[in-house]
Design an enzyme around this catalytic site. Sequence first.
Site, PDB file in Angstrom:
ATOM      1  N   ASP A   1       0.862  -1.190   0.000  1.00 62.87           N
ATOM      2  CA  ASP A   1       0.000   0.000   0.000  1.00 62.87           C
ATOM      3  C   ASP A   1       0.897   1.239   0.000  1.00 62.87           C
ATOM      4  OD1 ASP A   1      -1.690   2.107   0.789  1.00 62.87           O
ATOM      5  OD2 ASP A   1      -2.890   0.785   2.071  1.00 62.87           O
TER       6      ASP A   1
ATOM      7  N   THR B   1      -4.949  13.764 -13.909  1.00 59.55           N
ATOM      8  CA  THR B   1      -6.111  13.725 -14.800  1.00 59.55           C
ATOM      9  C   THR B   1      -6.545  15.135 -15.218  1.00 59.55           C
ATOM     10  OG1 THR B   1      -8.485  13.265 -14.779  1.00 59.55           O
ATOM     11  CG2 THR B   1      -7.477  13.543 -12.656  1.00 59.55           C
ATOM     12  N   ASP B   2      -7.224  15.217 -16.357  1.00 53.33           N
ATOM     13  CA  ASP B   2      -7.799  16.517 -16.769  1.00 53.33           C
ATOM     14  C   ASP B   2      -8.984  16.900 -15.873  1.00 53.33           C
ATOM     15  OD1 ASP B   2      -9.633  14.598 -17.664  1.00 53.33           O
ATOM     16  OD2 ASP B   2      -9.780  15.388 -19.704  1.00 53.33           O
ATOM     17  N   GLU B   3      -9.476  15.918 -15.077  1.00 59.37           N
ATOM     18  CA  GLU B   3     -10.672  16.202 -14.263  1.00 59.37           C
ATOM     19  C   GLU B   3     -10.389  17.227 -13.163  1.00 59.37           C
ATOM     20  OE1 GLU B   3     -13.125  12.786 -13.380  1.00 59.37           O
ATOM     21  OE2 GLU B   3     -12.361  11.702 -15.112  1.00 59.37           O
TER      22      GLU B   3
ATOM     23  N   TYR C   1     -13.213  12.309  -6.356  1.00 57.62           N
ATOM     24  CA  TYR C   1     -12.063  11.765  -7.102  1.00 57.62           C
ATOM     25  C   TYR C   1     -11.166  12.898  -7.591  1.00 57.62           C
ATOM     26  CZ  TYR C   1      -9.425  10.230 -11.205  1.00 57.62           C
ATOM     27  OH  TYR C   1      -8.411  10.020 -12.119  1.00 57.62           O
TER      28      TYR C   1
ATOM     29  N   SER D   1      -9.380  14.804  -4.871  1.00 53.39           N
ATOM     30  CA  SER D   1      -8.244  14.103  -4.256  1.00 53.39           C
ATOM     31  C   SER D   1      -7.048  14.079  -5.218  1.00 53.39           C
ATOM     32  CB  SER D   1      -8.643  12.690  -3.824  1.00 53.39           C
ATOM     33  OG  SER D   1      -8.980  11.900  -4.937  1.00 53.39           O
ATOM     34  N   LYS D   2      -7.308  13.978  -6.515  1.00 53.87           N
ATOM     35  CA  LYS D   2      -6.201  14.039  -7.479  1.00 53.87           C
ATOM     36  C   LYS D   2      -5.604  15.447  -7.497  1.00 53.87           C
ATOM     37  CE  LYS D   2      -4.854  11.274 -10.017  1.00 53.87           C
ATOM     38  NZ  LYS D   2      -3.816  10.213  -9.848  1.00 53.87           N
TER      39      LYS D   2
ATOM     40  N   LYS E   1     -15.640   1.286 -16.083  1.00 49.61           N
ATOM     41  CA  LYS E   1     -15.519   2.522 -16.853  1.00 49.61           C
ATOM     42  C   LYS E   1     -16.338   2.341 -18.129  1.00 49.61           C
ATOM     43  CE  LYS E   1     -12.525   4.204 -13.895  1.00 49.61           C
ATOM     44  NZ  LYS E   1     -11.099   4.261 -13.952  1.00 49.61           N
TER      45      LYS E   1
END
Length: 338
Positions: A59, A123-125, A150, A153-154, A189
């Site tokens: 982890d 990510t682009d998000e 999500y 957090s990224k 997905k």
Amino acid sequence: MKLLVTGGAGFIGSNFILYWLKNHPNDTIINFDKLTYAGNLENLKTIEKNSNYKFIQGDICDATKVDNVVKESDTIVHFAAESHVDRSITDPSEFVRTNVLGTNVLLESALKYKIKRFHHISTDEVFGSLSLEEKSKFDERTNYNPRSPYSASKAGSDHLVRAYYHTFGLPISISNCSNNFGPYQFPEKVIPLAITNLLEGKKVPVYGDGLYVRDWLYVEDHCKAIDLILEKGKIGETYCIGGLTEDINNLELIKKIIKLLGKSEDSIDFVKDRLGHDRRYAVDWSKIKNDLGWKPEGNFDELLEKTVNWYKQNKDWWEKVKNGDYKKYYINQYGSNL
Ligand code: NAD
Ligand code: TYD
């Protein structure tokens, strides 16, 4: 290079390891992965006995285990994350733990063992949502505006990675890519979900009005972009990696898959929309094109067909995945077997 790949048993990480060993046969790779529901060592069966490759289960939040693998490496490519928006809506805390705290553990270790390059996959998000009316795209200067647990957090992990560069001089780079597709993608997905549902004779759940837009990037193109960033990218820089499509919405995408599989459009099932659903993503990838000479190769329709064929030919792979824990998640998410 002595590479440490985190999350190498997941979709993009495993494609990256296969790509890397093919193109850099003299490098070594440690794949460090917790093997959550999304990690699958079957993806790496063809190289598991390669003497340059080693798998360690662990982890990224476990500092002792992380130190043990970081000290054997000179370069980190950090894919490990909780990656599915829908799951982040049901259980945000796991996303904060792995994506933010886990990234921090890795950064600390990278600093301690004087890692030469820490490449962070984002990510682009993190940039939020574009409207259907505007023609603008995300690029490296776009302000962060994440809207799901999500992407938040990224975004948190991206900020930490940059902070370790500015504050401690850790040699980092970051890439923010659009939606990937290709072999070994977990069938929660939308593209593999649609393909496998249709192959099983089930319907395809389409959220809301289906007019949501994503920018589709073939996973191998993504791997090539990371390779170029590691080879020629500048320390401290961010690169946006975009895809092959110009504003294809989910409904158009699903119809293409239905056609490729010779099914009927009656297979479309409009279901309840996702909470906080981002309307449109589009990525301007001119910086990585101009600075490093990268561009997505090929044609979206051909690569989609190639992907559909991969799922047709690898039924064993996805049937096992779908029969496991995912089944419980699926029934919880969609209310029935559709
Ligand atoms: P994935 O969910 O398929 O794989 C994630 C992998 O990380 C799994 O093997 C899982 O076991 C591992 N993992 C999860 N928590 C861990 C932990 N605490 N410690 C160690 N390993 C852990 O994800 P993916 O689609 O391959 O995405 C990889 C990366 O790319 C992620 O960082 C994601 O945010 C980013 N990304 C993905 C996409 C996409 O379209 N898939 C788009 C943009 C960015
Ligand atoms: P997804 O593959 O979950 O990726 P992301 O949310 O990271 O973009 O979803 C892609 C698009 O497909 C998104 O607009 C949500 C939509 N979608 C559906 O319409 N039905 C589904 O069952 C899923 C999983 C996604």
